[in-house]
Design a protein around this motif. Structure first.
Motif, PDB file in Angstrom:
ATOM      1  N   LEU A 179      26.121  39.934 -27.193  1.00  0.00           N
ATOM      2  CA  LEU A 179      25.115  40.276 -26.189  1.00  0.00           C
ATOM      3  C   LEU A 179      24.133  39.135 -25.950  1.00  0.00           C
ATOM      4  CD1 LEU A 179      24.242  43.917 -27.323  1.00  0.00           C
ATOM      5  CD2 LEU A 179      25.630  43.244 -25.359  1.00  0.00           C
ATOM      6  N   GLY A 180      24.240  38.108 -26.753  1.00  0.00           N
ATOM      7  CA  GLY A 180      23.278  37.024 -26.694  1.00  0.00           C
ATOM      8  C   GLY A 180      23.558  35.988 -25.635  1.00  0.00           C
ATOM      9  N   ASP A 181      24.002  36.425 -24.496  1.00  0.00           N
ATOM     10  CA  ASP A 181      24.303  35.501 -23.406  1.00  0.00           C
ATOM     11  C   ASP A 181      24.086  36.216 -22.081  1.00  0.00           C
ATOM     12  OD1 ASP A 181      26.201  32.875 -22.623  1.00  0.00           O
ATOM     13  OD2 ASP A 181      26.378  34.593 -21.276  1.00  0.00           O
ATOM     14  N   THR A 182      23.324  35.604 -21.207  1.00  0.00           N
ATOM     15  CA  THR A 182      22.945  36.240 -19.947  1.00  0.00           C
ATOM     16  C   THR A 182      24.153  36.660 -19.124  1.00  0.00           C
ATOM     17  OG1 THR A 182      20.981  34.830 -19.916  1.00  0.00           O
ATOM     18  CG2 THR A 182      21.512  36.017 -17.901  1.00  0.00           C
ATOM     19  N   LEU A 233      25.668  39.714 -20.583  1.00  0.00           N
ATOM     20  CA  LEU A 233      24.837  40.882 -20.322  1.00  0.00           C
ATOM     21  C   LEU A 233      25.095  41.411 -18.920  1.00  0.00           C
ATOM     22  CD1 LEU A 233      21.325  40.208 -21.912  1.00  0.00           C
ATOM     23  CD2 LEU A 233      23.145  41.723 -22.680  1.00  0.00           C
ATOM     24  N   LYS A 234      25.228  40.491 -17.985  1.00  0.00           N
ATOM     25  CA  LYS A 234      25.524  40.915 -16.611  1.00  0.00           C
ATOM     26  C   LYS A 234      26.855  41.624 -16.553  1.00  0.00           C
ATOM     27  CE  LYS A 234      22.930  37.190 -14.312  1.00  0.00           C
ATOM     28  NZ  LYS A 234      23.073  35.906 -13.583  1.00  0.00           N
ATOM     29  N   SER A 237      26.616  45.046 -18.062  1.00  0.00           N
ATOM     30  CA  SER A 237      25.899  45.924 -17.149  1.00  0.00           C
ATOM     31  C   SER A 237      26.782  46.361 -15.989  1.00  0.00           C
ATOM     32  CB  SER A 237      24.667  45.183 -16.628  1.00  0.00           C
ATOM     33  OG  SER A 237      24.148  45.844 -15.512  1.00  0.00           O
ATOM     34  N   ARG A 238      27.545  45.415 -15.466  1.00  0.00           N
ATOM     35  CA  ARG A 238      28.402  45.758 -14.341  1.00  0.00           C
ATOM     36  C   ARG A 238      29.502  46.719 -14.761  1.00  0.00           C
ATOM     37  NH1 ARG A 238      30.208  41.020 -10.253  1.00  0.00           N
ATOM     38  NH2 ARG A 238      28.102  40.356 -10.840  1.00  0.00           N
ATOM     39  N   PRO A 296      18.362  40.580 -15.223  1.00  0.00           N
ATOM     40  CA  PRO A 296      19.793  40.660 -15.573  1.00  0.00           C
ATOM     41  C   PRO A 296      20.322  42.078 -15.481  1.00  0.00           C
ATOM     42  CG  PRO A 296      18.564  39.341 -17.154  1.00  0.00           C
ATOM     43  CD  PRO A 296      17.581  40.049 -16.286  1.00  0.00           C
ATOM     44  N   GLU A 297      20.304  42.617 -14.326  1.00  0.00           N
ATOM     45  CA  GLU A 297      20.974  43.860 -13.953  1.00  0.00           C
ATOM     46  C   GLU A 297      20.340  45.213 -14.279  1.00  0.00           C
ATOM     47  OE1 GLU A 297      23.661  43.473 -11.753  1.00  0.00           O
ATOM     48  OE2 GLU A 297      22.866  41.472 -11.816  1.00  0.00           O
ATOM     49  N   PRO A 298      20.605  45.811 -15.491  1.00  0.00           N
ATOM     50  CA  PRO A 298      20.300  47.228 -15.724  1.00  0.00           C
ATOM     51  C   PRO A 298      19.296  47.836 -14.785  1.00  0.00           C
ATOM     52  CG  PRO A 298      20.639  46.229 -17.803  1.00  0.00           C
ATOM     53  CD  PRO A 298      20.927  45.205 -16.736  1.00  0.00           C
ATOM     54  N   ASP A 302      14.273  38.339 -20.097  1.00  0.00           N
ATOM     55  CA  ASP A 302      15.696  38.126 -20.368  1.00  0.00           C
ATOM     56  C   ASP A 302      15.955  38.409 -21.835  1.00  0.00           C
ATOM     57  OD1 ASP A 302      18.311  37.464 -20.372  1.00  0.00           O
ATOM     58  OD2 ASP A 302      17.999  35.307 -20.189  1.00  0.00           O
ATOM     59  N   ALA A 305      18.603  38.271 -23.539  1.00  0.00           N
ATOM     60  CA  ALA A 305      19.675  37.512 -24.174  1.00  0.00           C
ATOM     61  C   ALA A 305      19.207  36.677 -25.374  1.00  0.00           C
ATOM     62  CB  ALA A 305      20.394  36.642 -23.153  1.00  0.00           C
ATOM     63  N   TYR A 339      16.244  47.944 -23.893  1.00  0.00           N
ATOM     64  CA  TYR A 339      17.297  47.410 -23.032  1.00  0.00           C
ATOM     65  C   TYR A 339      18.617  48.120 -23.312  1.00  0.00           C
ATOM     66  CZ  TYR A 339      20.456  44.268 -20.648  1.00  0.00           C
ATOM     67  OH  TYR A 339      21.428  43.762 -19.811  1.00  0.00           O
TER      68      TYR A 339
END
Lengths: 117, 117
Positions: free
Chosen positions: A25-28, A31-32, A35-36, B4-6, B17, B19, B96
């Motif tokens: 989870l440690g990467d933007t 995370l996107k 989430s998607r 970043p989304e959610p 962020d 992340a 988050y």
DNA sequence: GATAAACGCAACCAGAGGGTTGCTTATGAA
DNA sequence: TTCATAAGCAACCCTCTGGTTGCGTTTATC
């Protein structure tokens, strides 16, 4: 007795070592992706690549990381690989953070009652 | 609007962020450190090194990572640096994950009511 | 059957990460 | 003042990571 610390083991699952999940989870970008995928639908790599400013191969790599951490599952359907969200690891991570917060709260209240005595 | 989304931004803080916080938690050694610091006490580097099978320098590096992620604060007291736990980032990370789980639950129930209709 | 779409595989690259060792500096205790 | 403790700084190591490009393969579609 040899889990990565947080004392009271919490109610739910075992959650062997939460570190790999957090690392995933440690990467933007990831995370996107998570989430998607959280919309419950299955998405192809091409679909997921769309909107992110990096190569399909880059996205693929990230998806493999998520998959290895168990956050996501993939299956081939025709000529595309579909990725779907897997909720358990995030639940585990969540309850791990709960236990840390709880430990902290306990420590605070102990400290408080010590001062007041 | 470019987090970043959610989707639903959640109640509490901004959580710019998440992340970097997850990345900081994505290591077993650092999880142990966080857990040990979760007792509310301030610990010196030498104290924290004890029990972990790596060099003091190694521990120091991990502590700097945690500090930069905001999970921990340090201050010099005499000849030792004391590290203390900072609860906010983990609260943020927790909420988050809550929002991700919530998104997932919503998606599921929508799917269910769609099937049943 | 030919073409295009969706993907896997492999090589490659620069930089970050986790870890060590060696040495210096500041502070406390005898 | 001398000695030991606690820590900072810097260099170095190897490995992993995030990203790319190029090319081959499978599956739809026309």
């Amino acid at each position: 007795m040899s889990s990565p610390e947080p004392g009271h083991a919490q109610a739910g699952r075992a959650l062997a070592d939460p570190a790999p999940v957090f690392a995933a989870l440690g990467d933007t970008t990831r995370l996107k992706l998570v989430s998607r995928l959280g919309d419950g639908q299955a998405h192809s790599i091409a679909q997921l690549t769309d909107g992110l400013e990096l190569t399909r191969q880059g996205v693929t790599k990230h998806l493999r990381v998520l998959e290895q951490a168990g956050l996501v599952r993939s299956s081939r359907v025709g000529r595309e690989s579909r990725f779907t969200y897997v909720p358990e690891p995030i639940e585990d991570a969540r309850s791990y953070l709960d236990s840390v917060s709880e430990q902290w709260d306990d420590a605070l209240s102990r400290l408080k009652s010590f001062i007041e005595s």
